[in-house]
Design a protein around this motif. Structure first.
Motif, PDB file in Angstrom:
ATOM      1  N   GLU B  52       3.539   3.122  16.673  1.00  0.00           N
ATOM      2  CA  GLU B  52       2.457   2.607  17.502  1.00  0.00           C
ATOM      3  C   GLU B  52       2.418   1.082  17.550  1.00  0.00           C
ATOM      4  O   GLU B  52       1.622   0.500  18.297  1.00  0.00           O
ATOM      5  N   ALA B  53       3.264   0.429  16.787  1.00  0.00           N
ATOM      6  CA  ALA B  53       3.237  -1.029  16.689  1.00  0.00           C
ATOM      7  C   ALA B  53       4.100  -1.674  17.777  1.00  0.00           C
ATOM      8  O   ALA B  53       5.282  -1.347  17.921  1.00  0.00           O
ATOM      9  N   GLN B  54       3.488  -2.606  18.506  1.00  0.00           N
ATOM     10  CA  GLN B  54       4.234  -3.375  19.502  1.00  0.00           C
ATOM     11  C   GLN B  54       4.866  -4.551  18.777  1.00  0.00           C
ATOM     12  O   GLN B  54       4.173  -5.503  18.380  1.00  0.00           O
ATOM     13  N   LEU B  55       6.175  -4.517  18.609  1.00  0.00           N
ATOM     14  CA  LEU B  55       6.855  -5.481  17.744  1.00  0.00           C
ATOM     15  C   LEU B  55       7.479  -6.648  18.496  1.00  0.00           C
ATOM     16  O   LEU B  55       7.811  -7.664  17.879  1.00  0.00           O
ATOM     17  N   GLU B  56       7.677  -6.503  19.785  1.00  0.00           N
ATOM     18  CA  GLU B  56       8.271  -7.610  20.522  1.00  0.00           C
ATOM     19  C   GLU B  56       7.831  -7.565  21.973  1.00  0.00           C
ATOM     20  O   GLU B  56       7.740  -6.491  22.562  1.00  0.00           O
ATOM     21  N   LYS B  57       7.547  -8.746  22.529  1.00  0.00           N
ATOM     22  CA  LYS B  57       7.201  -8.882  23.944  1.00  0.00           C
ATOM     23  C   LYS B  57       8.048  -9.994  24.540  1.00  0.00           C
ATOM     24  O   LYS B  57       8.135 -11.088  23.973  1.00  0.00           O
ATOM     25  N   SER B  58       8.636  -9.733  25.678  1.00  0.00           N
ATOM     26  CA  SER B  58       9.429 -10.741  26.366  1.00  0.00           C
ATOM     27  C   SER B  58       8.514 -11.775  27.008  1.00  0.00           C
ATOM     28  O   SER B  58       7.352 -11.496  27.323  1.00  0.00           O
ATOM     29  N   ARG B  59       9.077 -12.955  27.233  1.00  0.00           N
ATOM     30  CA  ARG B  59       8.311 -13.965  27.963  1.00  0.00           C
ATOM     31  C   ARG B  59       8.077 -13.547  29.417  1.00  0.00           C
ATOM     32  O   ARG B  59       7.226 -14.116  30.095  1.00  0.00           O
ATOM     33  N   LEU B  60       8.815 -12.539  29.877  1.00  0.00           N
ATOM     34  CA  LEU B  60       8.582 -11.994  31.218  1.00  0.00           C
ATOM     35  C   LEU B  60       7.219 -11.317  31.308  1.00  0.00           C
ATOM     36  O   LEU B  60       6.661 -11.153  32.390  1.00  0.00           O
ATOM     37  N   LEU B  61       6.702 -10.896  30.167  1.00  0.00           N
ATOM     38  CA  LEU B  61       5.445 -10.149  30.137  1.00  0.00           C
ATOM     39  C   LEU B  61       4.283 -11.139  30.125  1.00  0.00           C
ATOM     40  O   LEU B  61       3.853 -11.599  29.065  1.00  0.00           O
ATOM     41  N   SER B  62       3.794 -11.461  31.329  1.00  0.00           N
ATOM     42  CA  SER B  62       2.698 -12.430  31.417  1.00  0.00           C
ATOM     43  C   SER B  62       1.398 -11.807  30.916  1.00  0.00           C
ATOM     44  O   SER B  62       1.348 -10.620  30.575  1.00  0.00           O
ATOM     45  N   ASP B  63       0.342 -12.615  30.923  1.00  0.00           N
ATOM     46  CA  ASP B  63      -0.965 -12.151  30.444  1.00  0.00           C
ATOM     47  C   ASP B  63      -1.516 -11.018  31.303  1.00  0.00           C
ATOM     48  O   ASP B  63      -2.439 -10.315  30.890  1.00  0.00           O
ATOM     49  N   ARG B  64      -0.978 -10.828  32.485  1.00  0.00           N
ATOM     50  CA  ARG B  64      -1.463  -9.760  33.355  1.00  0.00           C
ATOM     51  C   ARG B  64      -0.902  -8.387  32.939  1.00  0.00           C
ATOM     52  O   ARG B  64      -1.374  -7.365  33.433  1.00  0.00           O
ATOM     53  N   PHE B  65       0.082  -8.412  32.067  1.00  0.00           N
ATOM     54  CA  PHE B  65       0.721  -7.174  31.624  1.00  0.00           C
ATOM     55  C   PHE B  65       0.215  -6.806  30.228  1.00  0.00           C
ATOM     56  O   PHE B  65       0.088  -7.670  29.351  1.00  0.00           O
ATOM     57  N   SER B  66      -0.048  -5.520  30.036  1.00  0.00           N
ATOM     58  CA  SER B  66      -0.368  -5.047  28.693  1.00  0.00           C
ATOM     59  C   SER B  66       0.239  -3.666  28.495  1.00  0.00           C
ATOM     60  O   SER B  66       0.303  -2.864  29.428  1.00  0.00           O
ATOM     61  N   ALA B  67       0.688  -3.414  27.293  1.00  0.00           N
ATOM     62  CA  ALA B  67       1.302  -2.128  26.982  1.00  0.00           C
ATOM     63  C   ALA B  67       0.703  -1.600  25.691  1.00  0.00           C
ATOM     64  O   ALA B  67       0.348  -2.373  24.797  1.00  0.00           O
TER      65      ALA B  67
END
Lengths: 113, 114
Positions: B52-67
């Motif tokens: 369940e842990a989100q361990l990495e987010k790309s810089r492509l993932l702006s503040d408008r994106f959430s997972a």
């Protein structure tokens, strides 16, 4: 930063021809390399995975080789068929990088009957 | 069918609307990835979950994106205030704990922002 290159972008061959698709990567310290097939508008189908310690993998008419030191992989397709027409992508993962994949842009293959 | 599934397969939305996509990984796969693919390009990594842990987010993932991946099962990807540049194929992949970490992809969600 790892970069993956696949050249040419497109390839057209007559049915029955044996062919080789090339993939190169800039950082040779990879963890593994995967070849995928993608049909238009669809998801990716995994074809072959090669671990960094391996030199090649085979599945049916497909054979993938890996030369880590030179940063190259090839996908060999024997006796091509029109059903092999698709885009072929290679992707690499790096050690300790959550195994995320870095992809090339793919090679669009057309096999003419 | 025990493969990765994604829903919806296609989504057309107007600019400024919010959209949410769902991914169901192969059962017992603890690793889950989201990628984005635009026309003529290879997929690009967006984010990674281990359980369940989100361990990495790309810089492509702006503040408008959430997972999210509640309880380490399915995952959702939400895009708020969509922009035309968000039009792409959103791909989900999962992989098992074992040595190879081979990734298995779903059919993707095609997003068109008008």
């Amino acid at each position: 930063k790892q970069e993956v290159t696949q050249i040419p972008a497109a390839l057209s061959v007559p049915e029955g021809e044996n062919l080789v698709l090339n993939c190169s990567f800039t950082d040779s310290a990879i963890y593994n390399l995967q070849w995928f097939r993608q049909d238009p508008g669809k998801g990716l189908t995994s074809l072959l995975l090669i671990q960094s310690s391996q030199r090649e993998q085979t599945s049916g008419r497909l054979n993938a080789s890996l030369d880590k030191s030179s940063g190259r992989s090839t996908l060999y397709i024997a006796a091509s068929q029109p059903g092999d027409s698709a885009t072929y992508l290679c992707a690499v993962s790096m050690p300790g990088a959550n195994s995320k994949l870095t992809f090339g842009k793919g090679i669009t293959l057309s096999v003419r009957p | 069918d025990t493969g990765v599934s994604q829903d919806p397969r296609h989504k057309i939305t107007k600019r400024g609307q919010n959209v949410t996509f769902r991914c169901d990984p192969i059962s017992e796969h603890n690793r889950l990835y989201w990628y984005r693919q635009t026309l003529g390009q290879g997929p690009e990594f967006l984010t990674y979950f281990q359980n369940e842990a989100q361990l990495e987010k790309s810089r492509l993932l702006s503040d408008r994106f959430s997972a999210e991946r509640p309880k380490g099962s399915f995952s959702t990807l939400e895009i708020q205030r969509t922009e035309q540049g968000d039009s792409a194929m959103y791909l989900c992949a999962s992989s098992p704990r074992q040595y190879s970490y081979e990734q298995y992809f779903g059919p993707g969600t095609r997003l068109t922002v008008t």
